[in-house]
Design a protein around this motif. Structure first.
Motif, PDB file in Angstrom:
ATOM      1  N   GLU A 145      -3.808  -6.281  -4.262  1.00  0.00           N
ATOM      2  CA  GLU A 145      -3.319  -6.060  -5.618  1.00  0.00           C
ATOM      3  C   GLU A 145      -4.269  -6.641  -6.654  1.00  0.00           C
ATOM      4  OE1 GLU A 145       0.901  -6.477  -8.007  1.00  0.00           O
ATOM      5  OE2 GLU A 145       0.300  -8.089  -6.644  1.00  0.00           O
ATOM      6  N   SER A 146      -4.907  -7.783  -6.315  1.00  0.00           N
ATOM      7  CA  SER A 146      -5.778  -8.448  -7.281  1.00  0.00           C
ATOM      8  C   SER A 146      -7.226  -7.987  -7.202  1.00  0.00           C
ATOM      9  CB  SER A 146      -5.722  -9.963  -7.061  1.00  0.00           C
ATOM     10  OG  SER A 146      -6.194 -10.290  -5.753  1.00  0.00           O
ATOM     11  N   SER A 147      -7.528  -7.075  -6.247  1.00  0.00           N
ATOM     12  CA  SER A 147      -8.919  -6.661  -6.051  1.00  0.00           C
ATOM     13  C   SER A 147      -9.391  -5.632  -7.069  1.00  0.00           C
ATOM     14  CB  SER A 147      -9.116  -6.102  -4.637  1.00  0.00           C
ATOM     15  OG  SER A 147      -8.349  -4.917  -4.459  1.00  0.00           O
ATOM     16  N   GLY A 148      -8.494  -5.075  -7.822  1.00  0.00           N
ATOM     17  CA  GLY A 148      -8.888  -4.080  -8.817  1.00  0.00           C
ATOM     18  C   GLY A 148      -7.699  -3.225  -9.218  1.00  0.00           C
ATOM     19  N   GLU A 149      -7.806  -2.654 -10.423  1.00  0.00           N
ATOM     20  CA  GLU A 149      -6.678  -1.869 -10.944  1.00  0.00           C
ATOM     21  C   GLU A 149      -6.378  -0.652 -10.075  1.00  0.00           C
ATOM     22  OE1 GLU A 149      -5.319   0.460 -15.044  1.00  0.00           O
ATOM     23  OE2 GLU A 149      -7.252  -0.612 -14.945  1.00  0.00           O
ATOM     24  N   THR A 150      -7.419   0.015  -9.597  1.00  0.00           N
ATOM     25  CA  THR A 150      -7.198   1.209  -8.790  1.00  0.00           C
ATOM     26  C   THR A 150      -6.489   0.874  -7.494  1.00  0.00           C
ATOM     27  OG1 THR A 150      -9.158   2.271  -9.714  1.00  0.00           O
ATOM     28  CG2 THR A 150      -8.305   3.154  -7.645  1.00  0.00           C
ATOM     29  N   ALA A 152      -4.578  -1.650  -6.954  1.00  0.00           N
ATOM     30  CA  ALA A 152      -3.215  -2.046  -7.294  1.00  0.00           C
ATOM     31  C   ALA A 152      -2.331  -0.815  -7.500  1.00  0.00           C
ATOM     32  CB  ALA A 152      -3.220  -2.912  -8.552  1.00  0.00           C
ATOM     33  N   GLN A 153      -2.885   0.222  -8.128  1.00  0.00           N
ATOM     34  CA  GLN A 153      -2.102   1.439  -8.365  1.00  0.00           C
ATOM     35  C   GLN A 153      -1.876   2.207  -7.070  1.00  0.00           C
ATOM     36  OE1 GLN A 153      -4.763   2.907 -11.337  1.00  0.00           O
ATOM     37  NE2 GLN A 153      -3.535   2.158 -13.055  1.00  0.00           N
ATOM     38  N   ILE A 154      -2.876   2.209  -6.174  1.00  0.00           N
ATOM     39  CA  ILE A 154      -2.681   2.837  -4.866  1.00  0.00           C
ATOM     40  C   ILE A 154      -1.593   2.108  -4.096  1.00  0.00           C
ATOM     41  CG2 ILE A 154      -3.767   3.302  -2.638  1.00  0.00           C
ATOM     42  CD1 ILE A 154      -6.411   3.663  -4.095  1.00  0.00           C
ATOM     43  N   LEU A 155      -1.629   0.784  -4.139  1.00  0.00           N
ATOM     44  CA  LEU A 155      -0.618  -0.021  -3.454  1.00  0.00           C
ATOM     45  C   LEU A 155       0.773   0.276  -4.002  1.00  0.00           C
ATOM     46  CD1 LEU A 155       0.080  -2.296  -1.473  1.00  0.00           C
ATOM     47  CD2 LEU A 155      -0.339  -3.931  -3.335  1.00  0.00           C
ATOM     48  N   ASP A 156       0.859   0.458  -5.316  1.00  0.00           N
ATOM     49  CA  ASP A 156       2.149   0.761  -5.933  1.00  0.00           C
ATOM     50  C   ASP A 156       2.716   2.084  -5.430  1.00  0.00           C
ATOM     51  OD1 ASP A 156       4.237   0.229  -7.972  1.00  0.00           O
ATOM     52  OD2 ASP A 156       3.423   2.042  -8.904  1.00  0.00           O
ATOM     53  N   ASN A 157       1.828   3.033  -5.133  1.00  0.00           N
ATOM     54  CA  ASN A 157       2.280   4.316  -4.607  1.00  0.00           C
ATOM     55  C   ASN A 157       2.693   4.208  -3.145  1.00  0.00           C
ATOM     56  OD1 ASN A 157       2.378   6.339  -6.534  1.00  0.00           O
ATOM     57  ND2 ASN A 157       1.008   7.679  -5.399  1.00  0.00           N
ATOM     58  N   LEU A 158       1.950   3.427  -2.378  1.00  0.00           N
ATOM     59  CA  LEU A 158       2.200   3.340  -0.940  1.00  0.00           C
ATOM     60  C   LEU A 158       3.311   2.352  -0.598  1.00  0.00           C
ATOM     61  CD1 LEU A 158      -1.494   3.413   0.331  1.00  0.00           C
ATOM     62  CD2 LEU A 158       0.137   5.304   0.231  1.00  0.00           C
ATOM     63  N   VAL A 159       3.543   1.375  -1.486  1.00  0.00           N
ATOM     64  CA  VAL A 159       4.661   0.439  -1.319  1.00  0.00           C
ATOM     65  C   VAL A 159       5.397   0.387  -2.660  1.00  0.00           C
ATOM     66  CG1 VAL A 159       5.380  -1.846  -0.559  1.00  0.00           C
ATOM     67  CG2 VAL A 159       3.220  -0.892   0.267  1.00  0.00           C
ATOM     68  N   PRO A 160       6.214   1.405  -2.945  1.00  0.00           N
ATOM     69  CA  PRO A 160       6.821   1.521  -4.277  1.00  0.00           C
ATOM     70  C   PRO A 160       7.788   0.389  -4.612  1.00  0.00           C
ATOM     71  CG  PRO A 160       7.738   3.156  -2.766  1.00  0.00           C
ATOM     72  CD  PRO A 160       6.561   2.539  -2.076  1.00  0.00           C
ATOM     73  N   THR A 161       8.269  -0.348  -3.603  1.00  0.00           N
ATOM     74  CA  THR A 161       9.196  -1.449  -3.876  1.00  0.00           C
ATOM     75  C   THR A 161       8.499  -2.799  -3.759  1.00  0.00           C
ATOM     76  OG1 THR A 161       9.901  -1.476  -1.550  1.00  0.00           O
ATOM     77  CG2 THR A 161      11.179  -0.114  -3.080  1.00  0.00           C
TER      78      THR A 161
END
Length: 805
Positions: A145-150, A152-161
């Motif tokens: 999550e802290s490695s970069g905005e992109t 973090a956004q991919i993580l948000d899609n793959l782990v939406p909760t």
């Protein structure tokens, strides 16, 4: 050439046809059997088909771009495996992580069409492998999550909760096209397996083979999964609708005809000819390459409702002539001459109305119009040949009716008594009728632009479990939609300037509304460079740049797996992760992507594709086709009726007082009932003209006949026409209305809305034909603005009397 001469020629031709069918019944049956045999060959070639691309032209830019995306980049379709953990575990549980990672790997290995499969375990594995403990997993995802905005956004899609329950993970599978194995046909090829079915079966097989922790559930969803589930409903839906239409129309015909036939079972004879017409219609579909789809599902009950009118009118007149003492051959000839003449005019208006659908922008709507028009044409032909032959064959001389038409205690007499009362009110106060209807019609015209367009194609399909799963996914995942941009330059991977332009495009588009993030080989290289502690950019040094792309080929993080570098050296794919969109937001995102590409990708071509683009293009075609088909049907109809009636003024009266007024009333009804424009409801105006106006033609032709033959006053002629035409026209209108009305029970909203709109239209067309048009005609007659008689070459001994149907 005089009108009387033209009418005489048509009448003579029709009478000869009827007499020929009655005299040569065996020859008629042989010819019909040959036609059925030829049609059977075509029937074997008809299939079920589904997919949003069916609703666009094959040679359109949208479909060409979609094909490029699927074939050259092996992507475009997205399937999601939603992993929901049990109460005692979450996404940090090492056992859950191993299960998700195994699903990811097996999907990639065992789903033949899979281009990229992505999950959060791949992000974790970038930091030295999968974590062994929960603490390592928590730290690993925090690092991602802290490695970069992109990232973090991919993580948000793959782990939406993530951070809010940590109980849901997404495995995302992208593919382009899938190979369907030979020999996998259902129902003798009528329902061939789809690419979505092949992919879904392979995904389900993998899912069932992977062990997941107790309490963990895996749900497979996505557009392809939903479409495949809806596809499976199409055949039972078609069977149900046709069976219901048949039962309703048979019941209606029995009620209408029971006062005219001693043996009620004879009511099925017109149905035989209509069913033969339907069979030849399906055969025509096979010959020209039409298939059944969500739009064409409605053509069977619609054709049944339209076609039965022709047989009903011919049988009614045949029975009337036999009851009057004429022999079978004479009755057949007169029925063909009299009923056939008005039916020929009705056929012309129906063909004009349905034919105007050829101007529609949505291919299945054009196919619907052609198919329904062919069925009506065959119904007319078979009513003048096969029906008359069958009526003659089964004519045992027992022609006495069961009740007198003048018996007001009978249902028929009751209908005519009510019609006579309505006619008396119209002739007494035509101006009041005109004013009341005029106000309601004006309200309908005002409501016309306020009828909404159904702007999400998924709303066309049934409310099934798979649709609920998809809607839940869209509500959970931050960016469930993908928009694809194919950027074409010249040797793009070896040109630092072009790659820098792509980077600028991604930076700019990422700042716009609704776009969550973007991914491409360029942004992927930038992310890898940043993770390695270097500058987050593609190197300008050719050797170093080559090393960066070589390293990128070794990763399984999207979108690299969908990038065939060697196969598309001049093209590069950018994936835009987009929020859930509604209505005009789709158009806004597409327009923004186009304008941003034009500003940043100087000298390069950018082609935007994806399901969002297909959905928006279909919606635009629907609304564009509405105006075009409406203007064409009414314009061509005015010309046709003007030529057929030899009077532009009478044509204008009929079109204005029946078709235009009905369409205005329908628009008002659609607005009040919340019925939207969709690929089928946009055909309403064409069908109103093609079918609804025939009711007015029947009443108006009888009005002219009463004036010319009986010498009645305009008021008397109006009353006589309404009373005489009440039963046959109301019976015909009822069968047509119910034929369309059965679509109301369809699970497909696109069909149920269509059924409601057309059933409403047919009912309102009857009101216009029996109330509004007579009032208009009576007032215009008093002002000497319409003719008060018509020449009839049939006014000799063989002519029908004013009481004839």
């Amino acid at each position: 050439m005089s009108e009387g001469t033209d009418t005489d020629r048509l009448g003579t031709l029709l009478e000869r046809t009827g007499r020929g069918a009655a005299n040569h019944t065996r020859a008629v049956l042989v010819i019909v059997l040959l036609i059925v045999g030829v049609a059977a060959v075509g029937v074997m070639g008809v299939q079920m088909s589904m997919g949003m691309e069916l609703y666009l032209e094959d040679d359109s830019d949208t479909i060409q771009n979609w094909d490029e995306l699927q074939e050259d980049f092996n992507t475009g379709n997205v399937v999601f495996a939603v992993v929901e953990t049990g109460e005692n575990s979450d996404i940090f549980d090492p056992e859950v992580i191993r299960s998700v990672d195994e699903l990811t790997g097996q999907y990639q290995a065992d789903v033949d069409a899979a281009a990229t499969v992505t999950s959060y375990t791949q992000l974790l594995a970038q930091n030295g492998g999968l974590p062994e403990t929960r603490e390592q997993a928590v730290a690993g995802l925090a690092a991602v999550e802290s490695s970069g905005e992109t990232n973090a956004q991919i993580l948000d899609n793959l782990v939406p909760t993530y951070g809010e329950g940590n109980d849901t993970a997404i495995v995302q599978l992208q593919y382009g096209s899938a190979e369907v194995p030979d020999g996998q046909d259902d129902l003798f090829g009528f329902m061939p397996p789809s690419e979505s079915e092949v992919v879904e079966d392979q995904i389900n097989a993998v899912t069932d083979s992977v062990s997941v922790p107790d309490g963990t559930e895996v749900t497979i969803t996505g557009g392809p999964i939903f479409e495949e589930a809806a596809f499976g409903l199409m055949l039972p839906e078609m069977i149900t609708l046709f069976a219901l239409a048949f039962a309703v129309i048979l019941t209606t015909m029995t009620l209408v005809m029971r006062g005219r036939l001693r043996k009620t079972r004879r009511v099925v004879i017109p149905l035989v000819t209509t069913l033969v017409a339907l069979f030849t219609m399906v055969g025509m579909m096979g010959v020209v390459g039409f298939n059944f789809n969500a739009i064409m599902l409605g053509v069977m009950p619609v054709a049944l409702g339209l076609g039965i009118d022709y047989g009903l009118q011919i049988q009614t007149r045949y029975v009337e002539e036999r009851t009057g003492g004429r022999g079978p051959v004479d009755a057949a000839g007169i029925a063909a001459r009299t009923a056939g003449r008005s039916l020929t005019l009705a056929l012309g208006t129906t063909l004009v109305g349905l034919g105007s659908l050829l101007a529609a922008s949505v291919p299945p709507v054009r196919q619907f119009g052609v198919t329904a028009a062919f069925s009506v044409l065959m119904s007319m032909f078979l009513s003048l040949t096969l029906l008359i032959a069958l009526l003659t064959i089964f004519d045992d001389g027992d022609t006495e009716t069961t009740s007198s038409e003048s018996d007001e205690s009978s249902p028929a007499g009751g209908i005519e008594r009510v019609a006579g009362g309505v006619a008396s009110v119209i002739t007494a106060r035509p101006l009041a009728v005109l004013l009341v209807f005029g106000l309601v019609i004006a309200g309908g015209f005002a409501a016309y632009p306020m009828v909404q367009t159904q702007d999400d194609m998924f709303d066309y399909w049934p409310d099934i479990e798979e649709k609920d799963d998809l809607e839940e996914l869209e509500a959970t995942v931050g960016s469930p939609n993908l928009l694809y941009v194919v950027v074409e330059g010249e040797d793009i991977y070896n040109d630092a300037g072009q790659l820098a332009a792509v980077s600028e495009f991604e930076d700019e588009i990422g700042q716009t509304d609704h776009v969550v993030t973007s991914l491409s080989p360029v942004s992927a290289v930038e992310m890898q460079a940043a993770q390695q502690g270097g500058e987050a950019s593609v190197s300008t040094d050719p050797d170093r740049r080559q090393q960066q792309f070589d390293a990128l080929r070794q990763t399984d993080i999207p979108p690299v797996g969908a990038q065939p570098f060697e196969e598309t050296p001049d093209r590069l794919l950018v994936q835009l992760y987009v929020e859930e969109l509604e209505g005009d937001e789709e158009e806004e995102v597409i327009a923004t992507a186009e304008s941003t590409a034009a500003e940043t990708l100087d000298g390069m071509d950018a082609r935007i594709s994806g399901n969002i683009v297909i959905n928006r293009n279909v919606i635009e075609n629907v609304t564009a086709g509405l105006t075009r088909t409406t203007l064409l049907s009414f314009g061509a109809g005015l010309i046709f009726l003007g030529v057929a009636l030899r009077s532009a003024r009478e044509s204008l009266v009929l079109v204005g007082s029946v078709a235009a007024s009905t369409m205005a009333l329908v628009a008002g009804g659609m607005f009040l009932l919340g019925v939207p424009w969709n690929p089928l409801t946009v055909t309403t105006a064409s069908i109103v003209f093609g079918v609804g106006i025939t009711y007015g033609i029947h009443v108006y032709e009888r009005f002219r006949e009463e004036l010319a033959v009986s010498g009645a006053s305009p008021e008397g002629a109006i009353e006589a026409a309404i009373t005489a035409k009440a039963r046959p026209v109301l019976g015909s209108g009822a069968t047509t209305m119910f034929g369309f009305g059965v679509l109301l029970v369809s699970e497909f909203p696109v069909l149920s809305n269509f059924g409601l709109a057309i059933a409403l239209a047919m009912g309102l067309a009857l009101l216009s034909a029996f109330i509004f048009m007579p009032a208009v005609v009576l007032l215009l007659t008093r002002l000497d603005l319409v003719p008060t008689g018509m020449p009839r070459s049939e006014s000799g001994p063989e002519a029908p009397s004013p009481s004839d149907d």
